[in-house]
Every structure is written in structure tokens, then in C-alpha cells.
Design a protein around this motif. Structure first.
Motif, PDB file in Angstrom:
ATOM      1  N   THR A 150       0.849  -1.170   0.000  1.00  0.00           N
ATOM      2  CA  THR A 150       0.000   0.000   0.000  1.00  0.00           C
ATOM      3  C   THR A 150       0.893   1.231   0.000  1.00  0.00           C
ATOM      4  O   THR A 150       2.114   1.132   0.182  1.00  0.00           O
ATOM      5  N   MET A 152       1.119   5.648   1.003  1.00  0.00           N
ATOM      6  CA  MET A 152       0.551   6.737   1.790  1.00  0.00           C
ATOM      7  C   MET A 152       1.123   8.073   1.335  1.00  0.00           C
ATOM      8  O   MET A 152       2.320   8.181   1.067  1.00  0.00           O
ATOM      9  N   GLY A 156       1.019   6.960   8.093  1.00  0.00           N
ATOM     10  CA  GLY A 156      -0.071   6.232   8.716  1.00  0.00           C
ATOM     11  C   GLY A 156       0.389   5.554   9.986  1.00  0.00           C
ATOM     12  O   GLY A 156       1.558   5.648  10.375  1.00  0.00           O
ATOM     13  N   TYR A 209       4.437   5.301  10.427  1.00  0.00           N
ATOM     14  CA  TYR A 209       5.226   5.427   9.190  1.00  0.00           C
ATOM     15  C   TYR A 209       5.584   6.895   9.053  1.00  0.00           C
ATOM     16  O   TYR A 209       4.725   7.742   8.829  1.00  0.00           O
ATOM     17  N   LEU A 234      -3.676  -0.824   8.913  1.00  0.00           N
ATOM     18  CA  LEU A 234      -2.953   0.418   8.666  1.00  0.00           C
ATOM     19  C   LEU A 234      -3.956   1.550   8.473  1.00  0.00           C
ATOM     20  O   LEU A 234      -4.739   1.542   7.511  1.00  0.00           O
ATOM     21  N   ARG A 236      -4.339   4.913   7.189  1.00  0.00           N
ATOM     22  CA  ARG A 236      -3.655   5.881   6.333  1.00  0.00           C
ATOM     23  C   ARG A 236      -4.235   7.274   6.606  1.00  0.00           C
ATOM     24  O   ARG A 236      -5.456   7.467   6.561  1.00  0.00           O
ATOM     25  N   GLN A 237      -3.357   8.235   6.885  1.00  0.00           N
ATOM     26  CA  GLN A 237      -3.819   9.536   7.349  1.00  0.00           C
ATOM     27  C   GLN A 237      -4.475  10.356   6.243  1.00  0.00           C
ATOM     28  O   GLN A 237      -5.643  10.714   6.339  1.00  0.00           O
ATOM     29  N   GLU A 239      -5.358   9.498   3.274  1.00  0.00           N
ATOM     30  CA  GLU A 239      -6.394   8.739   2.579  1.00  0.00           C
ATOM     31  C   GLU A 239      -7.631   8.510   3.432  1.00  0.00           C
ATOM     32  O   GLU A 239      -8.678   8.122   2.907  1.00  0.00           O
TER      33      GLU A 239
END
Length: 368
Positions: A150, A152, A156, A209, A234, A236-237, A239
Motif C-alpha cells: 500500500t 501513503m 499512517g 510510518y 494500517l 492511512r492519514q 487517505e
């Protein structure tokens, strides 16, 4: 790209038949279109612009793919991650079902003499891809891993099912500072805290991350004995979603995390492969010969290969999904009940969603 796409209500998945990679995955839910899988920035560039000796699996690097073996193919000659990640697959069957779609793909080259099938199942209104790989016949033993990636934009945060050990390999991903940079200490080992990669200090990892650290990193997490599915979540910020990867720990006892964030300066990476996280569930050490030999995971009573034999088959299953998740904080827990998944958020809220709880067959006998 020579690809085929399968769909069900609310979800679609495309397969790059040249190498068997999942080239794309889209989940439509609550008015959002989520794209949980990564595609390398050079995919689709003219082949003559890429290094001549680049494996086809790296030329097409995307989504998720089967590694057999994982990493170095030093028992049976093959490119990095084996023929399943680097050679052609054909559609054997693809058809609608009563509640979605099911497709079967077959690798056009044998692996240690075995025939390999990929079975992808989508269910209406499920936010998950259910996939199974079946090895039939052959001889010797083969280590395997999934390789979902994935990406980012701004980072994340991670959470996991309980792990008992976290370790880095003997060598860093990029040992030559003229070519790239690595994060973490190599080798290193420590007990893992529940639902995070390790104590929040070096040498192993932290559960976030950090985009500012332009480095490569690799760490192996060994599943604890907890009786449920193994999972990685995870948040994701940018997203604003939650990427979920699940397995049966009896089949795939380790989870390997690959951080690729601008830490490779040579082509085709060229510092542009950023924000990528590989969540690589497997039954393997690093390399085919190492997996069959006297490796450190065997000393921890962890299986690192499946046995092959004529007239016999084995299979293993894996799940990838995504949900809207605006909080940016990973869940406290993920549990399953008949037909459902329950996700406990950091603030105590509960999200209950449709999930094929029988698919991973936790507690049922599976072949070694």
C-alpha cells in the motif's frame, strides 16, 4: 497492460496476467472509492528506459503477488520472488456466483514441478478480496509469501494481532550508502508488544510510518498463539481509510514489513518510490535455501516452507480489504464472528461489517 478485471457489488480487482500481480483494487463504500494497493511509478514506462536486467516482477511491480519462493531463488533457478511473481498466468475460469464473482488463474510455469492456481473471490457488499493459492504435485519444499503493498501520501499508523517476536535480518536492505539508505539496526531481535511492531524504541520499529525518513527497512514479526486470525491494520492519514490484511497463522506464521520510502537511489527506484509499505504474510525465511536450511525461525518452532509431493496438493488463504477510517488511529482489536468482522476503534467505538468468517478456516486442519 494485459489485464483482466473481476467485479462484485462494491468491489473490483484487476490482475496483470503477464506476472500475476494485482494491478488494481477498488472498494466503493459509503460514498467513498478506496484504493488500498500500490503501483510502482515506473509501471507502464517504455521497457527500454528501465535496466535491462530488471526482473519482470519489478518491471510490473504492483498490488499484491505470490512469492514462491520469497526473495532469492537459489534452489530452483528463477528471478527474485520466483516464477509466480515474474511470469505469465492464464484465466482458467471466471464467472458470476450467487453472491459475487469467482476467478481461477493458473501459472504457466511449474514451481519445483508443481502446478500453481490462484483463486480470487469477491462477494457483493464485502470490502475484501478473498484469495487462495493451490500447489499441486511437485517435489521438495517451497517457501511462500503474499506481497501486498500500500502507499501513503502523508504516512499512517499500524496495529497488529498479537506477535511474540520481532527481528531484522543479518543484512540491511541497502548496505551500500552509495546506492541507498536503510532504517533500523541489522541484525536485531526483541519481544513484540501486543498490537504494535515492537517496543517504541530502536532497534526494531515503531508503529508509525514517518514520511520524512527516506529509508528502506525490513522486519519480520512472528505471530503469537492467540487462536484467531492474524491481522495487520494500517490507518492511512491523508487517505482517511483503514487497510486490512488477514491470514491464518497456522498457514502463514510470519508477517514481514517492508518500508520503501525513497531509500534507493538507483534505477528504477531513483528516490521516487515513496510512502510504500509491504505487508508480507508468509511461511518463509529470506530466500529459498535459507528457508529449507537451519534458519533462526525454525529455532523458534516456526515453519518456513510447505512440502511438495506428487499426487498431493496444499493451499493457503489470504484477505485484503479497506474501509473509510477518518480518525487516523489504528484499531485496538479486530475479531470475527459468523458472517461478520468487528473492529474496535481507539476511542472505543465498534464498527461491524460483512466478512466471510469461514474463509480463513481458523482452528481447522490444513496441510503442512
Amino acid at each position: 497492460m494485459d489485464a483482466v478485471t473481476i467485479t462484485a457489488k462494491g468491489i473490483s480487482v484487476s490482475v496483470d496476467l503477464a506476472v500475476g500481480h494485482l494491478a488494481d483494487m477498488a472498494v466503493d463504500i459509503d460514498g467513498h472509492r478506496l484504493k488500498p494497493l500500490h503501483r510502482a511509478p515506473w509501471v507502464g514506462e517504455p521497457r527500454e528506459t528501465l535496466p535491462k536486467d530488471l526482473p519482470e516482477g519489478t518491471v510490473h511491480l504492483s498490488g499484491d503477488f505470490l512469492c514462491a519462493p520469497f526473495s532469492i531463488s537459489d534452489v530452483e533457478e528463477a528471478p527474485l520472488h520466483g516464477w509466480p511473481a515474474n511470469s505469465r498466468w492464464e484465466v482458467v475460469d471466471s464467472a458470476a456466483t450467487a453472491d459475487g464473482w469467482r476467478a481461477v488463474f493458473r501459472l504457466q510455469r511449474p514451481v519445483m514441478g508443481a502446478t500453481v492456481d490462484k483463486i480470487l473471490t469477491l462477494r457483493d457488499d464485502h470490502s475484501f478480496l478473498y484469495q487462495e493459492h493451490v500447489f499441486s504435485g511437485g517435489s521438495g519444499a517451497i517457501p511462500v509469501a503474499h506481497h501486498p503493498m500500500t502507499v501513503m501520501k502523508t504516512g499512517g499508523r499500524l496495529a497488529f494481532s498479537p506477535k511474540r517476536l520481532a527481528a531484522t535480518p543479518n543484512e540491511p536492505p541497502e548496505p551500500d550508502p552509495a546506492r541507498g539508505r536503510s532504517l533500523l539496526a541489522y541484525p536485531a531481535r526483541c519481544p513484540a508488544r501486543p498490537r504494535v511492531t515492537a517496543p517504541p524504541r530502536r532497534p526494531i520499529a515503531r508503529p508509525g510510518y514517518r514520511m520524512a525518513q527516506l529509508r528502506e527497512a525490513f522486519v519480520t514479526l512472528v505471530e503469537a498463539d492467540h487462536g484467531g486470525p492474524g491481522w495487520t491494520a494500517l490507518a492511512r492519514q491523508a487517505e482517511a481509510d483503514l487497510v486490512l490484511v488477514l491470514k491464518n497463522p497456522a498457514e502463514l506464521p510470519v508477517t514481514m514489513l517492508w518500508v520503501s520510502n525513497g531509500g534507493r537511489d538507483y534505477a528504477p527506484w531513483s528516490g521516487r518510490h515513496r510512502g510504500v509499505l509491504g505487508i508480507e504474510d508468509g511461511r518463509t525465511a529470506v530466500g529459498h535455501a535459507a528457508s529449507l536450511g537451519d534458519n533462526w525461525l525454525k529455532h523458534e518452532s516456526v515453519a518456513t516452507a510447505f512440502a511438495l509431493s506428487e499426487g498431493r496438493s496444499f493451499s493457503f488463504r489470504h484477505v485484503i480489504g479497506a474501509l473509510p477510517w477518518p480518525s487516523g488511529e489504528p484499531p485496538r482489536d479486530v475479531t470475527t464472528s459468523p458472517g461478520r468482522m468487528r473492529i474496535l476503534a481507539a476511542d472505543g467505538a465498534v464498527r461491524d461489517i460483512a466478512f466471510d468468517s469461514d474463509f480463513l478456516r481458523i482452528g481447522q486442519s490444513r496441510p503442512d
